[in-house]
Scaffold this motif. Structure first.
Motif, short mmCIF file in Angstrom:
data_model
loop_
_atom_site.label_atom_id
_atom_site.label_comp_id
_atom_site.label_asym_id
_atom_site.label_seq_id
_atom_site.Cartn_x
_atom_site.Cartn_y
_atom_site.Cartn_z
N GLU A 142 0.83 -1.20 0.00
CA GLU A 142 0.00 0.00 0.00
C GLU A 142 0.86 1.25 0.00
OE1 GLU A 142 -4.04 -1.39 2.40
OE2 GLU A 142 -2.21 -0.89 3.54
N ARG A 143 1.97 1.21 0.75
CA ARG A 143 2.86 2.37 0.80
C ARG A 143 3.52 2.61 -0.55
NH1 ARG A 143 2.27 6.14 3.95
NH2 ARG A 143 2.53 4.92 5.85
N ARG A 144 3.98 1.54 -1.19
CA ARG A 144 4.58 1.68 -2.52
C ARG A 144 3.58 2.29 -3.49
NH1 ARG A 144 8.95 -1.15 -4.42
NH2 ARG A 144 7.81 -1.44 -6.38
N ALA A 145 2.34 1.79 -3.45
CA ALA A 145 1.31 2.31 -4.36
C ALA A 145 1.02 3.78 -4.07
CB ALA A 145 0.03 1.48 -4.21
N GLN A 146 1.01 4.15 -2.79
CA GLN A 146 0.78 5.54 -2.41
C GLN A 146 1.88 6.45 -2.94
OE1 GLN A 146 1.56 6.66 1.62
NE2 GLN A 146 -0.22 8.01 1.74
N ILE A 147 3.12 6.01 -2.76
CA ILE A 147 4.25 6.80 -3.25
C ILE A 147 4.19 6.95 -4.76
CG2 ILE A 147 6.77 6.85 -3.51
CD1 ILE A 147 6.88 5.41 -0.74
N LEU A 148 3.87 5.87 -5.45
CA LEU A 148 3.77 5.92 -6.91
C LEU A 148 2.68 6.88 -7.37
CD1 LEU A 148 4.28 2.26 -8.19
CD2 LEU A 148 5.62 4.28 -8.82
N ASP A 149 1.55 6.87 -6.68
CA ASP A 149 0.45 7.77 -7.05
C ASP A 149 0.87 9.23 -6.88
OD1 ASP A 149 -1.22 5.71 -7.71
OD2 ASP A 149 -2.28 5.66 -5.79
N VAL A 150 1.54 9.53 -5.77
CA VAL A 150 1.99 10.90 -5.53
C VAL A 150 3.05 11.30 -6.56
CG1 VAL A 150 3.22 12.42 -3.92
CG2 VAL A 150 1.42 10.89 -3.08
N ALA A 151 3.99 10.39 -6.82
CA ALA A 151 5.05 10.68 -7.80
C ALA A 151 4.46 10.91 -9.19
CB ALA A 151 6.04 9.52 -7.84
N ARG A 152 3.50 10.08 -9.57
CA ARG A 152 2.89 10.26 -10.89
C ARG A 152 2.21 11.61 -10.99
NH1 ARG A 152 -1.09 6.04 -14.10
NH2 ARG A 152 -1.73 7.48 -15.74
N ARG A 153 1.49 12.00 -9.94
CA ARG A 153 0.81 13.30 -9.97
C ARG A 153 1.83 14.43 -10.07
NH1 ARG A 153 -0.02 16.76 -6.05
NH2 ARG A 153 0.28 15.26 -4.36
N MET A 154 2.92 14.35 -9.32
CA MET A 154 3.91 15.43 -9.33
C MET A 154 4.66 15.49 -10.65
SD MET A 154 5.34 15.51 -5.40
CE MET A 154 6.14 17.10 -5.69
N PHE A 155 5.01 14.32 -11.21
CA PHE A 155 5.69 14.31 -12.50
C PHE A 155 4.76 14.78 -13.61
CE2 PHE A 155 8.71 11.02 -10.65
CZ PHE A 155 9.81 11.85 -10.69
N THR A 156 3.45 14.63 -13.42
CA THR A 156 2.49 15.10 -14.40
C THR A 156 2.31 16.61 -14.31
OG1 THR A 156 1.29 13.00 -14.38
CG2 THR A 156 0.08 14.90 -15.17
N GLU A 157 2.39 17.15 -13.09
CA GLU A 157 2.16 18.58 -12.89
C GLU A 157 3.40 19.43 -13.12
OE1 GLU A 157 0.69 18.69 -8.92
OE2 GLU A 157 -1.34 18.03 -9.47
N LEU A 158 4.59 18.84 -12.93
CA LEU A 158 5.84 19.59 -12.99
C LEU A 158 6.85 18.93 -13.92
CD1 LEU A 158 6.26 20.16 -9.15
CD2 LEU A 158 5.58 21.92 -10.82
N PRO A 159 7.78 19.71 -14.50
CA PRO A 159 8.87 19.11 -15.26
C PRO A 159 9.70 18.19 -14.36
CG PRO A 159 8.75 21.47 -15.65
CD PRO A 159 7.83 21.18 -14.52
N TYR A 160 10.34 17.21 -14.97
CA TYR A 160 11.14 16.25 -14.20
C TYR A 160 12.17 16.94 -13.32
CZ TYR A 160 14.60 12.59 -13.30
OH TYR A 160 15.47 11.73 -12.69
N SER A 161 12.83 17.96 -13.86
CA SER A 161 13.90 18.62 -13.12
C SER A 161 13.41 19.35 -11.87
CB SER A 161 14.63 19.61 -14.04
OG SER A 161 13.73 20.58 -14.54
N GLU A 162 12.11 19.66 -11.80
CA GLU A 162 11.58 20.40 -10.67
C GLU A 162 10.97 19.50 -9.59
OE1 GLU A 162 8.95 23.52 -11.87
OE2 GLU A 162 10.28 24.20 -13.48
#
Length: 203
Positions: free
Chosen positions: A10-30
């Motif tokens: 569940e923790r891995r899935a949670q981290i992945l969901d947050v990471a996907r949202r952030m990589f979608t909203e911001l450039p990789y470098s940010e």
């Protein structure tokens, strides 16, 4: 986000969901693993424990994105005509592109860390799978020539969606028209001609 006790999966899935949202909203470098940890409500070390570096986490996000896009392919509908099947393919592609534009373009550009071999392998495998899905939905005889034509088409599709979602020079309806008419022509006219055979429907 406050800390919640979760199972490792569940923790891995949670981290992945947050990471996907952030990589979608911001450039990789940010995007940083520290920011992802704050958003998730965990220590930064846990991100590295589960996924390693930011690069490895991004690769996992792109891999999951490609897998989820592949699952959007519907069952084959024998009642669809070729033009109707083309419309379905294009709508599925545009829906997926609109939901995941920033992450997908970052993957295509290998933004932030150059031409990463593992990232390119994921993208190319996704392209190959997308071609096979198109062949299935379109119900056309698969040949190596047609596969090559559809791979070329995928490059046009990426460029057209950039004009829509990044450059804002075309809207969705215009991109749909461009991609649908081009795909129909490639499948019904160009590919048969390249194969050295005529399509009886065009006679």
């Amino acid at each position: 986000m406050s800390y919640q006790r979760l199972s490792p999966d569940e923790r891995r899935a949670q981290i992945l969901d947050v990471a996907r949202r952030m990589f979608t909203e911001l450039p990789y470098s940010e995007v940083s693993t520290a920011a992802i940890a704050r958003e998730t409500g965990v220590q930064r070390g846990l991100i590295h424990y589960y996924f390693g570096t930011k690069r490895e986490l991004f690769l996992k996000v792109v891999q999951k994105l490609a897998a989820s896009a592949a699952l959007q392919v519907p069952p084959v509908d024998e009642r669809l005509t070729l033009p109707e099947a083309v419309e379905l393919c294009v709508n599925l592609f545009l829906d997926t592109a609109e939901r995941n534009a920033t992450t997908w373009f970052a993957a295509l550009d290998a933004e932030g860390f150059g031409q990463d071999p593992e990232l390119l392998r994921i993208v190319n495998r996704f392209r190959d799978e997308a071609v096979e899905h198109m062949l299935t939905v379109l119900r056309v005889e698969p040949t190596e020539t047609l596969r090559a034509v559809l791979r070329t088409y995928s490059g046009l599709a990426d460029a057209a969606t950039r004009q829509w979602l990044q450059e804002k020079t075309l809207d969705r309806e215009q991109v749909h028209t461009l991609l649908a008419r081009t795909l129909l022509t490639m499948v019904s006219e160009i590919a048969p001609e390249l194969e050295g055979t005529a399509d009886p429907a065009l006679d």
